[in-house]
Design a protein around this motif. Structure first.
Motif, PDB file in Angstrom:
ATOM      1  N   SER A 262       3.469  -4.180  -2.015  1.00  0.00           N
ATOM      2  CA  SER A 262       4.153  -3.020  -1.437  1.00  0.00           C
ATOM      3  C   SER A 262       4.073  -1.825  -2.371  1.00  0.00           C
ATOM      4  CB  SER A 262       5.613  -3.381  -1.150  1.00  0.00           C
ATOM      5  OG  SER A 262       5.709  -4.387  -0.171  1.00  0.00           O
ATOM      6  N   SER A 263       4.191  -2.069  -3.673  1.00  0.00           N
ATOM      7  CA  SER A 263       4.094  -0.972  -4.634  1.00  0.00           C
ATOM      8  C   SER A 263       2.728  -0.312  -4.558  1.00  0.00           C
ATOM      9  CB  SER A 263       4.340  -1.489  -6.059  1.00  0.00           C
ATOM     10  OG  SER A 263       5.648  -1.981  -6.205  1.00  0.00           O
ATOM     11  N   ARG A 264       1.681  -1.124  -4.546  1.00  0.00           N
ATOM     12  CA  ARG A 264       0.327  -0.571  -4.470  1.00  0.00           C
ATOM     13  C   ARG A 264       0.135   0.237  -3.188  1.00  0.00           C
ATOM     14  NH1 ARG A 264      -4.032  -5.155  -6.402  1.00  0.00           N
ATOM     15  NH2 ARG A 264      -3.523  -5.138  -8.617  1.00  0.00           N
ATOM     16  N   LEU A 265       0.628  -0.310  -2.091  1.00  0.00           N
ATOM     17  CA  LEU A 265       0.450   0.347  -0.801  1.00  0.00           C
ATOM     18  C   LEU A 265       1.139   1.701  -0.769  1.00  0.00           C
ATOM     19  CD1 LEU A 265      -0.811  -0.107   1.975  1.00  0.00           C
ATOM     20  CD2 LEU A 265       1.285  -1.245   2.686  1.00  0.00           C
ATOM     21  N   LEU A 266       2.386   1.751  -1.240  1.00  0.00           N
ATOM     22  CA  LEU A 266       3.143   3.000  -1.209  1.00  0.00           C
ATOM     23  C   LEU A 266       2.551   4.035  -2.156  1.00  0.00           C
ATOM     24  CD1 LEU A 266       5.466   4.695  -0.230  1.00  0.00           C
ATOM     25  CD2 LEU A 266       6.979   3.519  -1.852  1.00  0.00           C
ATOM     26  N   ILE A 267       2.159   3.606  -3.359  1.00  0.00           N
ATOM     27  CA  ILE A 267       1.603   4.548  -4.327  1.00  0.00           C
ATOM     28  C   ILE A 267       0.291   5.134  -3.824  1.00  0.00           C
ATOM     29  CG2 ILE A 267       0.628   4.754  -6.649  1.00  0.00           C
ATOM     30  CD1 ILE A 267       2.695   2.595  -7.492  1.00  0.00           C
ATOM     31  N   ALA A 268      -0.547   4.287  -3.219  1.00  0.00           N
ATOM     32  CA  ALA A 268      -1.807   4.780  -2.668  1.00  0.00           C
ATOM     33  C   ALA A 268      -1.554   5.791  -1.559  1.00  0.00           C
ATOM     34  CB  ALA A 268      -2.640   3.614  -2.137  1.00  0.00           C
ATOM     35  N   GLY A 269      -0.562   5.510  -0.716  1.00  0.00           N
ATOM     36  CA  GLY A 269      -0.224   6.442   0.350  1.00  0.00           C
ATOM     37  C   GLY A 269       0.317   7.756  -0.184  1.00  0.00           C
ATOM     38  N   LEU A 270       1.163   7.688  -1.210  1.00  0.00           N
ATOM     39  CA  LEU A 270       1.692   8.902  -1.818  1.00  0.00           C
ATOM     40  C   LEU A 270       0.583   9.736  -2.432  1.00  0.00           C
ATOM     41  CD1 LEU A 270       4.922   7.522  -3.565  1.00  0.00           C
ATOM     42  CD2 LEU A 270       4.800   8.925  -1.497  1.00  0.00           C
ATOM     43  N   ASN A 271      -0.369   9.070  -3.072  1.00  0.00           N
ATOM     44  CA  ASN A 271      -1.472   9.810  -3.691  1.00  0.00           C
ATOM     45  C   ASN A 271      -2.306  10.533  -2.646  1.00  0.00           C
ATOM     46  OD1 ASN A 271      -3.237  10.334  -6.147  1.00  0.00           O
ATOM     47  ND2 ASN A 271      -4.706   9.380  -4.765  1.00  0.00           N
ATOM     48  N   LEU A 295      -3.424  -5.311   3.673  1.00  0.00           N
ATOM     49  CA  LEU A 295      -4.603  -5.039   2.859  1.00  0.00           C
ATOM     50  C   LEU A 295      -5.486  -4.008   3.555  1.00  0.00           C
ATOM     51  CD1 LEU A 295      -6.637  -5.491   0.597  1.00  0.00           C
ATOM     52  CD2 LEU A 295      -7.379  -7.584   1.754  1.00  0.00           C
ATOM     53  N   THR A 296      -5.631  -4.156   4.864  1.00  0.00           N
ATOM     54  CA  THR A 296      -6.404  -3.187   5.627  1.00  0.00           C
ATOM     55  C   THR A 296      -5.811  -1.796   5.502  1.00  0.00           C
ATOM     56  OG1 THR A 296      -7.082  -4.880   7.215  1.00  0.00           O
ATOM     57  CG2 THR A 296      -7.230  -2.589   7.940  1.00  0.00           C
ATOM     58  N   ARG A 297      -4.486  -1.706   5.552  1.00  0.00           N
ATOM     59  CA  ARG A 297      -3.821  -0.405   5.436  1.00  0.00           C
ATOM     60  C   ARG A 297      -4.022   0.191   4.048  1.00  0.00           C
ATOM     61  NH1 ARG A 297       2.064  -1.798   7.615  1.00  0.00           N
ATOM     62  NH2 ARG A 297       2.501   0.352   6.991  1.00  0.00           N
ATOM     63  N   LEU A 298      -3.987  -0.662   3.016  1.00  0.00           N
ATOM     64  CA  LEU A 298      -4.209  -0.159   1.662  1.00  0.00           C
ATOM     65  C   LEU A 298      -5.625   0.393   1.516  1.00  0.00           C
ATOM     66  CD1 LEU A 298      -3.489   0.303  -1.283  1.00  0.00           C
ATOM     67  CD2 LEU A 298      -4.035  -2.092  -1.745  1.00  0.00           C
ATOM     68  N   LEU A 299      -6.619  -0.345   2.028  1.00  0.00           N
ATOM     69  CA  LEU A 299      -7.995   0.139   1.939  1.00  0.00           C
ATOM     70  C   LEU A 299      -8.153   1.463   2.671  1.00  0.00           C
ATOM     71  CD1 LEU A 299      -9.872  -3.241   2.485  1.00  0.00           C
ATOM     72  CD2 LEU A 299      -9.722  -1.958   0.350  1.00  0.00           C
ATOM     73  N   ASN A 300      -7.496   1.599   3.817  1.00  0.00           N
ATOM     74  CA  ASN A 300      -7.541   2.871   4.543  1.00  0.00           C
ATOM     75  C   ASN A 300      -6.894   3.985   3.733  1.00  0.00           C
ATOM     76  OD1 ASN A 300      -8.837   1.682   6.702  1.00  0.00           O
ATOM     77  ND2 ASN A 300      -6.982   1.365   7.892  1.00  0.00           N
ATOM     78  N   ALA A 301      -5.763   3.652   3.082  1.00  0.00           N
ATOM     79  CA  ALA A 301      -5.071   4.650   2.264  1.00  0.00           C
ATOM     80  C   ALA A 301      -5.907   5.067   1.058  1.00  0.00           C
ATOM     81  CB  ALA A 301      -3.721   4.100   1.786  1.00  0.00           C
ATOM     82  N   LEU A 302      -6.786   4.180   0.612  1.00  0.00           N
ATOM     83  CA  LEU A 302      -7.669   4.504  -0.510  1.00  0.00           C
ATOM     84  C   LEU A 302      -8.914   5.268  -0.064  1.00  0.00           C
ATOM     85  CD1 LEU A 302      -7.470   1.125  -2.471  1.00  0.00           C
ATOM     86  CD2 LEU A 302      -6.463   3.313  -3.162  1.00  0.00           C
TER      87      LEU A 302
END
Length: 578
Positions: A262-271, A295-302
């Motif tokens: 969750s931390s990774r996901l939120l930080i990536a989205g904030l960035n 994981l899919t959402r994190l990759l999209n956020a990146l």
């Protein structure tokens, strides 16, 4: 903000030599464990991070050879205005040819102007950062990137120090999110004073006897401390900065308590939403702590789907989900030889993309066995399980993956195998011997280093089973065929393939009269009947896995030696390191 155009690493941990031209967007490193994927991310972080010192030991030198210096060089393009200053960096400007990967000493029209930043560590373990330029060297000049510029281009590493990104500390993603700044210096100082005073009043009573002894000793020794001693918080120990202001949820729970994923996901989205996005992001094992959909959402956020990516992302993964979500040109296979590491892009050809979608696990292996059909996959799985139970190393422990070529022609199977060979995987093609292979394709496969293992004498796997196993083994094959399908289907197959000469009942009668012995004629009829298309007795992974475990393996030592030789060759090649 700067992006990395070229990476050169020498003598760092497992890497003796590496040269790589990454993409401006997502760069995902894949390959077997301990191949050096995380080391590449560490090298970028150490060279480009905003730090004045690093912790290094002899173990960070390749093969512990401290006589060969660690050298990490990053070619930086897409320079910000501050890095384009001729006064500050002009003598260090060079040109980068993106087509050849060559860095030219002098800036040149039509080529991108770049800076080369190098980190060198010798046997004294002292890091030295400097810009690289032949012109500067010839004049005896050395210079590092200015600290303010280093802070601006420093990469963000998800997974390390994530809690700091949930506060307004210097360099955090929250500070880059908008132009709004906290001006709370005076208020924070007052909070610190109140905390010291409140704590002192609270402890006076609890520590009264101790404080009295301190006063007595001071008076006796003539040490001036006043009329009373107080237990208060040390002024140097209690100070608040903007870093003490952090995010909390609606219940007041600090967001630093979030899980890793969750931390990774939120930080990536904030960035992605900040006005000053981090241009270089490092993520080791991107799937860590995340369910597949997140994981899919994190990759999209990146920025994995972005046509014009703002951030340059370097990540590693062991997740098939991540491979399916990324494009073939975002995936790099890491391979190591004795002298160098090579990163090969998978590419976006139809064959490559198709293999990624259907068999992503195979790209995470070190050795790939491309099987002609499901029967061969089930056979290997069943045999491997029983071999493992008998104390032998399993193929999975060796990093071996299987691919089902879906029962096509041998040529199609070898073409699928070439996908892996071109990327540096040790590749074995496991084929039936009943169909002819094109000489040209076979020559190309073997010239590329492919290993061919096939059944003997124009035989398919069913032929080998019925012709190579003992009589009681054939009994069991028939028993399982009836169990997997039904007695009527087995009987009809036998009648059809023997011109109605043999039925299931007649075969059972003949073998009973011959003390359970199967003639070669009966074995051939049984083999032919068992492999009929769409009505095959064992043509699934699950069925052949059971046959391998319960029928073949227990009788292997007393089966036909030629049959055993093929199996031994297959497992020897699979276990032998490339």
């Amino acid at each position: 903000m700067a992006k990395i155009r070229k990476i050169e690493i020498k003598n760092f941990r497992s890497i003796k030599s590496l040269t790589w031209l990454p993409l401006p967007g997502v760069n995902c490193l894949i390959g077997p464990g301990d191949i050096g994927k995380s080391t590449i991310l560490d090298a970028i972080d150490l060279c480009l991070g905003a730090r004045r010192s690093i912790s290094i030991s002899d173990a960070d030198f390749h093969s512990l050879d401290i006589g060969c210096a660690i050298s990490i060089t990053l070619t930086l393009g897409d320079l910000e205005d501050s890095l384009k200053s001729i006064e500050a960096y002009g003598i260090y400007f060079q040109a980068f040819n993106s087509e050849t990967g060559e860095v030219l000493e002098e800036p040149k029209r039509g080529l991108e102007t770049v800076l080369n930043l190098n980190l060198t560590i010798n046997d004294d373990l002292e890091p030295e950062w400097s810009l690289v330029s032949g012109r500067a060297t010839s004049q005896g000049l050395t210079k590092n990137i200015a600290w303010k510029d280093r802070v601006a281009i420093a990469p963000m590493r998800l997974g390390s120090y994530e809690n700091s990104n949930f506060s307004w500390s210097k360099g955090s993603v929250l500070n880059r999110l908008s132009d709004q700044k906290i001006e709370a210096g005076e208020l924070l100082a007052q909070v610190a004073r109140e905390a010291r005073n409140t704590f002192g009043a609270y402890t006076d009573e609890q520590l009264s006897s101790t404080l009295a002894l301190v006063i007595k000793a001071a008076n006796e020794l003539g040490v001036e401390i006043g009329d009373a001693a107080k237990a208060m918080l040390d002024v140097r120990s209690v100070s608040f900065t903007n870093g003490a202001i952090s995010l909390h949820d609606n219940n007041g729970v600090p967001l630093r308590n979030l899980g890793t994923g969750s931390s990774r996901l939120l930080i990536a989205g904030l960035n992605q939403n900040s006005i000053n996005k981090t241009k270089i992001i490092l993520v080791d094992e991107v799937e860590h702590g995340l369910e597949p959909h997140r994981l899919t959402r994190l990759l999209n956020a990146l920025g994995s789907k972005s046509q014009d990516p703002v951030s340059q992302v370097f990540l590693t993964t062991h997740s098939p989900v991540a491979l399916r979500e990324l494009s073939g040109d975002q995936l790099y296979v890491v391979r190591r030889s004795s002298d160098e590491h090579v990163l090969t892009p998978i590419g976006i050809s139809n064959q490559m993309q198709g293999a990624i979608r259907v068999y992503p696990e195979s790209f995470l292996a070190s050795t790939v066995i491309v099987c002609e059909g499901a029967s061969e996959v089930g056979f290997i799985r069943g045999m491997d399980e029983r071999r493992s139970e008998s104390g032998k190393l399993s193929l999975s422990a060796r990093g071996v993956s299987y691919v089902d070529a879906k029962g096509g022609s041998p040529d199609e199977c070898l073409k699928k195998a070439m996908v892996y060979l071109t990327l540096g995987y040790k590749t074995i093609a496991f084929l039936d011997g009943d169909l002819e292979i094109s000489g040209e394709i076979l020559q190309e496969f073997q010239k590329a280093g492919g290993i061919l293992v096939g059944w003997r004498d124009d035989r398919a796997i069913e032929d080998e089973l019925f012709l190579s196993l003992t009589d009681d083994g054939v009994d069991l094959l028939i028993k399982y065929a009836i169990q997997f399908t039904d007695r009527t289907l087995v009987n009809n197959s036998l009648l059809e393939n023997s011109d109605r000469k043999f039925s299931l009942e007649s075969i059972e009668k003949i073998t009973a009269e011959n003390s359970g012995e199967y003639s070669e004629e009966l074995r051939l009829i049984l083999a032919k009947s068992s492999k009929m298309k769409k009505r095959g007795w064992f043509k699934t992974i699950g069925r052949m896995e059971i046959i391998a475990k319960d029928v073949i393996f227990p009788r292997l030592e007393i089966s036909d030696p030629g049959f055993v030789d093929v199996i031994e060759k297959l497992f020897f090649e699979a276990h032998d390191k490339a």
